[in-house]
Design an enzyme around this catalytic site. Structure first.
Site, PDB file in Angstrom:
ATOM      1  N   ASP A  80      -8.005  -4.386  -0.638  1.00 39.20           N
ATOM      2  CA  ASP A  80      -8.488  -4.741  -1.979  1.00 39.20           C
ATOM      3  C   ASP A  80      -8.340  -6.231  -2.252  1.00 39.20           C
ATOM      4  OD1 ASP A  80      -8.992  -1.981  -2.708  1.00 39.20           O
ATOM      5  OD2 ASP A  80      -6.830  -1.756  -2.770  1.00 39.20           O
ATOM      6  N   HIS A  88       0.847  -1.183   0.000  1.00 37.22           N
ATOM      7  CA  HIS A  88       0.000   0.000   0.000  1.00 37.22           C
ATOM      8  C   HIS A  88       0.882   1.232   0.000  1.00 37.22           C
ATOM      9  CE1 HIS A  88      -3.034   2.942   1.369  1.00 37.22           C
ATOM     10  NE2 HIS A  88      -3.916   2.099   0.881  1.00 37.22           N
TER      11      HIS A  88
END
Length: 432
Positions: free
Chosen positions: A367, A309
């Site tokens: 995600d 991320h």
């Protein structure tokens, strides 16, 4: 009375020293105040992507990427997702505190009775092609809200700002559900005041007028949790877009439409679609070693999506809750042997134990699991980012409200490092 001494940083430039105040954060890194640097030293700072620049002061959301921490108004995301609900989280983000009983009742009532759209707005959808992407529809419809609700576009009126805030939170699920129904050729389903926020959204998406549809409470709870996890995430690309648009004095509906457009990018809101596509491409746990080698090969264009991320350098705290939610949904729906989930589980274990992933800090993010969950709930890939927008609306509008309440806010104006030609004189075409 002694004067409090401020912390300062010293910058030496062209032999001259400049003292810069250090602004103290309540939690997290302090910030060096460079606002007077151009005025005093005739120099800009250079920070592509603004990854080391604080563009604003905010009391909404705190992220510690190194420790894997996400707080809304000081509350850990896991506590809010496990113990609260989405509208309670909305109230917290908008007003700074969790609501008491009477505050909650008033807020929930207000949101519930703002969910319907102006009837002429429903006709607006007919102007789109049937195969229009739901995000394209959403950008246009949200931008058009200012054409239908003139009584809440005066940003200088606190009452109108409040009405616009509640309208955005309430109407976004209806706008999103209508975009979905339009894309599959089914009639719109009006919102129901006897259902809570997330159950109402699922009802608008999946019920049809010809038969009764009962919302599964476990699936509704999963949807609610997904909304909480995506409600805000500090000064990301779409939130910064909303703030930048709002700094010009644009009405709140236009600002949120700008945020949706930014969210649409595959590097932002479309990441869960990319993660699901990747799991589909791998197809079977037996294929994972080959794809791991491809991911490690710098010369191979393949990338593992859903890992790592921009902010989190540890395990994404939202991913843990999303993992649990994915299992609950698949169990409730009787999906015991989902090949994609098998691939996801195996990849997760590799990421947590393989030296390459540990060294690169490529931990599974939200995600990684959200795509599987949304697919199990019945949503097509084209709706994934739309659902993200439904959740993030409250974060956008809370950030916008915070900015509008700041008496020192000014129009955004990033600067640049100019690398083009120096001044030159115009040459007539006959002499070129």
């Amino acid at each position: 009375m002694t004067k409090k001494i401020r912390d300062q940083a010293t910058l030496t430039y062209k032999g001259k020293e400049y003292n810069l105040d250090v602004l103290k954060a309540s939690v997290g890194p302090d910030v060096i105040d460079i606002r007077g640097l151009y005025r005093d030293a005739n120099v800009f700072t250079y920070d592509p992507g603004f990854t080391a620049t604080a563009s604003t002061k905010s009391a909404l959301t705190f992220i510690d990427g190194g420790e894997g921490v996400l707080l809304y108004r000081g509350y850990p995301i896991d506590q809010l997702a496990e113990k609260g609900d989405f509208l309670e989280t909305c109230y917290l983000l908008l007003y700074g505190e969790l609501p008491n009983h009477s505050e909650r009742r008033e807020f929930v009532h207000a949101i519930t009775y703002h969910t319907m759209l102006h009837e002429q707005m429903n006709k607006f959808y007919n102007g789109f092609r049937r195969d229009a992407h739901p995000m394209a529809v959403m950008v246009a419809v949200v931008g058009a809200l200012s054409a239908f609700y003139h009584d809440s576009t005066d940003i200088n009126d606190p009452d109108q700002r409040e009405v616009a805030t509640r309208r955005m939170v309430a109407k976004m699920p209806t706008i999103a559900a209508n975009a979905y129904k339009y894309s599959i050729g089914q009639p719109f389903v009006f919102p129901r005041n006897d259902l809570d926020f997330s159950a109402n959204f699922l009802h608008m998406c999946f019920s049809v007028p010809t038969e009764e549809y009962k919302v599964n409470p476990i699936l509704a709870r999963a949807m609610d949790r997904i909304f909480i996890l995506h409600a805000d995430h500090e000064q990301n690309a779409s939130t910064s877009t909303v703030r930048l648009a709002g700094s010009s004095g644009a009405n709140p509906f236009a600002c949120i439409a700008a945020g949706i457009a930014s969210l649409w990018g595959p590097a932002h809101g479309g990441a869960n679609e990319a993660a699901l596509d990747m799991l589909t491409e791998i197809g079977d746990p037996a294929n994972i070693p080959r794809y791991i080698e491809k991911a490690k090969d710098k010369n191979d264009p393949f990338r593992l999506m859903g890992f790592g991320h921009r902010v989190y350098k540890n395990y994404d705290p939202r991913a843990k809750i999303m993992q649990k939610t994915a299992h609950e949904v698949l169990s409730e729906l009787g999906i015991k042997d989902d090949p994609l989930l098998d691939v996801a589980r195996e990849l997760e274990q590799i990421a947590l134990n393989d030296e390459y992933f540990i060294e690169k800090k490529l931990y599974p993010n939200i995600d990684f699991y959200s795509g599987i969950t949304l697919r199990a709930l019945g949503f097509p890939r084209s709706m994934f980012t739309v659902l993200f927008a439904v959740a993030r609306t409250v974060g956008w509008i809370a950030q916008w409200k915070e900015m509008m309440d700041d008496p020192k806010q000014k129009i955004g104006r990033p600067r640049q490092l100019y690398i083009g030609p120096e001044r030159r004189e115009y040459v007539p075409q006959s002499k070129r």
